[in-house]
Design a protein around this motif. Structure first.
Motif, PDB file in Angstrom:
ATOM      1  N   MET A   1      36.542  75.936 -94.796  1.00 38.01           N
ATOM      2  CA  MET A   1      37.999  75.853 -94.840  1.00 38.01           C
ATOM      3  C   MET A   1      38.684  77.121 -94.324  1.00 38.01           C
ATOM      4  SD  MET A   1      38.998  72.918 -95.447  1.00 38.01           S
ATOM      5  CE  MET A   1      37.519  72.371 -94.573  1.00 38.01           C
ATOM      6  N   PRO A   2      38.159  78.334 -94.631  1.00 31.89           N
ATOM      7  CA  PRO A   2      38.753  79.521 -94.009  1.00 31.89           C
ATOM      8  C   PRO A   2      38.688  79.463 -92.483  1.00 31.89           C
ATOM      9  CG  PRO A   2      37.382  80.156 -95.856  1.00 31.89           C
ATOM     10  CD  PRO A   2      37.167  78.688 -95.650  1.00 31.89           C
ATOM     11  N   GLY A   3      37.589  78.948 -91.945  1.00 35.68           N
ATOM     12  CA  GLY A   3      37.488  78.796 -90.496  1.00 35.68           C
ATOM     13  C   GLY A   3      38.569  77.885 -89.967  1.00 35.68           C
ATOM     14  N   TRP A   4      38.809  76.788 -90.679  1.00 39.95           N
ATOM     15  CA  TRP A   4      39.862  75.851 -90.259  1.00 39.95           C
ATOM     16  C   TRP A   4      41.231  76.520 -90.329  1.00 39.95           C
ATOM     17  CZ3 TRP A   4      44.338  73.706 -92.004  1.00 39.95           C
ATOM     18  CH2 TRP A   4      44.810  72.589 -91.312  1.00 39.95           C
ATOM     19  N   GLY A   5      41.496  77.255 -91.404  1.00 42.11           N
ATOM     20  CA  GLY A   5      42.792  77.912 -91.562  1.00 42.11           C
ATOM     21  C   GLY A   5      43.062  78.920 -90.459  1.00 42.11           C
ATOM     22  N   PHE A   6      42.079  79.731 -90.131  1.00 42.93           N
ATOM     23  CA  PHE A   6      42.266  80.710 -89.062  1.00 42.93           C
ATOM     24  C   PHE A   6      42.271  80.039 -87.690  1.00 42.93           C
ATOM     25  CE2 PHE A   6      41.124  83.633 -92.476  1.00 42.93           C
ATOM     26  CZ  PHE A   6      42.059  84.637 -92.271  1.00 42.93           C
ATOM     27  N   ALA A   7      41.635  78.876 -87.569  1.00 46.10           N
ATOM     28  CA  ALA A   7      41.734  78.102 -86.328  1.00 46.10           C
ATOM     29  C   ALA A   7      43.159  77.589 -86.130  1.00 46.10           C
ATOM     30  CB  ALA A   7      40.748  76.935 -86.339  1.00 46.10           C
ATOM     31  N   VAL A   8      43.818  77.168 -87.227  1.00 48.18           N
ATOM     32  CA  VAL A   8      45.227  76.758 -87.162  1.00 48.18           C
ATOM     33  C   VAL A   8      46.088  77.918 -86.666  1.00 48.18           C
ATOM     34  CG1 VAL A   8      47.246  76.145 -88.562  1.00 48.18           C
ATOM     35  CG2 VAL A   8      45.081  74.945 -88.909  1.00 48.18           C
ATOM     36  N   ALA A   9      45.845  79.104 -87.221  1.00 46.70           N
ATOM     37  CA  ALA A   9      46.601  80.286 -86.801  1.00 46.70           C
ATOM     38  C   ALA A   9      46.355  80.590 -85.326  1.00 46.70           C
ATOM     39  CB  ALA A   9      46.206  81.483 -87.665  1.00 46.70           C
ATOM     40  N   ALA A  10      45.103  80.476 -84.888  1.00 50.74           N
ATOM     41  CA  ALA A  10      44.773  80.745 -83.484  1.00 50.74           C
ATOM     42  C   ALA A  10      45.444  79.731 -82.563  1.00 50.74           C
ATOM     43  CB  ALA A  10      43.255  80.710 -83.288  1.00 50.74           C
TER      44      ALA A  10
ATOM     45  N   ILE B   1      34.872  86.047 -93.936  1.00 49.83           N
ATOM     46  CA  ILE B   1      34.927  85.204 -95.137  1.00 49.83           C
ATOM     47  C   ILE B   1      33.748  84.240 -95.192  1.00 49.83           C
ATOM     48  CG2 ILE B   1      36.265  83.442 -96.359  1.00 49.83           C
ATOM     49  CD1 ILE B   1      38.791  84.768 -95.163  1.00 49.83           C
ATOM     50  N   MET B   2      33.460  83.592 -94.064  1.00 46.26           N
ATOM     51  CA  MET B   2      32.365  82.620 -94.066  1.00 46.26           C
ATOM     52  C   MET B   2      31.003  83.306 -94.147  1.00 46.26           C
ATOM     53  SD  MET B   2      33.948  79.744 -91.469  1.00 46.26           S
ATOM     54  CE  MET B   2      32.574  78.594 -91.682  1.00 46.26           C
ATOM     55  N   GLY B   3      30.926  84.541 -93.646  1.00 41.73           N
ATOM     56  CA  GLY B   3      29.691  85.315 -93.805  1.00 41.73           C
ATOM     57  C   GLY B   3      29.425  85.632 -95.276  1.00 41.73           C
ATOM     58  N   THR B   4      30.493  85.876 -96.017  1.00 43.84           N
ATOM     59  CA  THR B   4      30.363  86.101 -97.467  1.00 43.84           C
ATOM     60  C   THR B   4      29.818  84.850 -98.156  1.00 43.84           C
ATOM     61  OG1 THR B   4      32.217  87.660 -97.428  1.00 43.84           O
ATOM     62  CG2 THR B   4      31.597  86.733 -99.570  1.00 43.84           C
TER      63      THR B   4
END
Length: 450
Positions: A286-295, A325-328
């Motif tokens: 989900m963090p990946g999706w959120g930052f993809a929205v921003a990008a 975040i996803m690495g964590t």
């Protein structure tokens, strides 16, 4: 070098979007947990399979299809300060979204049993799954239409209101899950059926909130007559971007559905373990999706303003945060997978298999983050064809053939399927990054030549 202003803008866009999707994942997780605790692996399999079918349709045609076309055009129009064009693309996008959402909802309701049979469901899983799809097909109409409305808000840079809408949905859904699944406060215990009813009521409520916001805030000055005033050229333009984006999502989701059908052949334990591990992993991306929205939003606005270096920097910032975040989450999957699995189900066999699946899932997290964010940057810049081609290759020429070999030829367990998806994401993440850089350089060169 990224400035504090750029970092702040990315975080202001991404964090509410991350929060929104995490909230949706929370309700999916809670649904799975409650249904699993109530009805065991049959209920988990039925709700999991039914949800996969429903959200595959929603993602292909709306969330990753029409919504991408709307986001790109509205964001670029705003970046170019052409607010009249932004209003036209937004209003016609709403019209298109309504038609498509209604059609998908009717298809799901009418052919619920057939989709489940094709998926390989039998017996109790088929019976419970059919009930779930019938009820949930009503709610998914409101969910898809709301997704289109949220897309326009995000393209403007407003990711907070969709997050508030998600909060309302999640609160109602979880409360009704507890009441209707287990039979609290005098209601009968409905199990999987109760989960579907709870989801539908919550989605309708969220839709009403977003619609009320549109009317009260007069978003882009959109009026009802703008929506129903059919503009063929605008619709065609949206579809030209939406179609490759839909095909990209179709390439991924249909291959994933076929993968699920293959995993069904490995037995209920393997399928339940895979479904729970997938649900847990969904929280991580989900963090990946959120930052993809921003990008997508910032790349679109910067390309519209012809500021290509900023488009690149904003996307790089988004990617760095997503990977961190996803690495964590990768570390957590390696160190405490048993805690995640035990929260969902008591079956020792399912837990043992699921733990191994999560440990393998740790490999793909950083690659997934890179693929999602740079794919979002490509779409925001107006190129939806390259992400489609990359996803098609990774899904249909890497994932499915390797899965077939693993399951049917080598006859290995579901854990090895997760190694296949790690290979898929390694390819997709690396390739999306390279092509995003190439696309920005091409756009920059085209402006200089002009």
């Amino acid at each position: 070098m990224a400035t504090k202003k750029e970092i702040k803008e990315i975080l202001n866009l991404a964090l509410p979007a991350v929060g929104e999707m995490l909230l949706y994942m929370v309700v999916w997780v809670v649904d799975t947990m409650m249904v699993g605790q109530f009805g065991g692996k049959d209920s988990v399999s039925a709700v999991g399979l039914a949800s996969e079918i429903i959200y595959t349709f929603s993602n292909i045609f709306i969330a990753m299809g029409i919504s991408i076309g709307i986001t790109s055009y509205v964001a670029r129009s705003i970046g170019a300060k052409d607010f009249e064009a932004a209003e036209k693309y937004a209003s016609q996008g709403i019209f298109l979204g309504f038609i498509v959402a209604l059609f998908i909802s009717l298809i799901l309701f009418t052919f619920a049993e057939y989709f489940l049979i094709i998926a390989g469901a039998t017996g109790n899983v088929l019976f419970l799954g059919k009930i779930y799809v019938k009820f949930a097909s009503i709610g998914i109409f409101f969910n898809m239409f709301m997704n289109v409305l949220n897309t326009i808000l995000r393209a403007q840079g407003n990711t907070k209101t969709p997050m508030i809408g998600a909060s309302i949905i999640i609160f109602i859904n979880i409360l009704l899950d507890w009441i209707l699944i287990f039979g609290k406060l005098g209601f009968p215990a409905l199990g999987a059926k109760g989960s579907a009813i709870a989801t539908t009521i919550a989605q309708i409520t969220g839709f009403i909130f977003i619609m009320s916001y549109y009317f009260s805030q007069k978003i882009l000055n959109i009026e009802l007559h703008d929506i129903v005033n059919f503009d063929k050229q605008i619709i065609v333009n949206i579809l030209k971007l939406a179609f490759p984006a839909s095909l990209q999502e179709a390439a991924f989701d249909i291959s994933r559905l076929i993968s699920i059908f293959m995993i069904m052949h490995l037995g209920t334990v393997a399928f339940a373990a895979n479904q729970i591990a997938t649900t847990i992993e969904s929280i991580s991306f989900m963090p990946g999706w959120g930052f993809a929205v921003a990008a997508t939003t910032m790349a679109g606005q910067m390309v519209g303003a012809k500021d290509f270096e900023s488009a690149k920097r904003y996307t790089n910032i988004a990617a760095l945060f997503a990977v961190a975040i996803m690495g964590t989450m990768s570390i957590l999957f390696l160190t405490i997978p048993h805690l995640f699995m035990r929260a969902f189900i008591k079956d020792a066999d399912v837990i043992a298999v699921g733990i191994l699946c999560l440990m393998v899932a740790s490999i793909e997290q950083p690659f997934m983050a890179v693929g999602m964010v740079y794919g979002g940057g490509l779409k925001g810049s107006g190129n939806t064809k390259i992400p489609f081609i990359i996803s098609t290759i990774s899904s249909w020429f890497i994932r499915l053939p390797l899965m077939y070999v693993v399951i049917y030829i080598l006859k290995l367990g579901v854990v090895y399927v997760w190694f296949v998806t790690a290979i898929q994401w390694a390819f997709e993440g690396s390739t999306m990054y390279l092509y995003f850089r190439k696309e920005i350089n091409k756009l920059k060169g085209a402006v200089k030549d002009f």
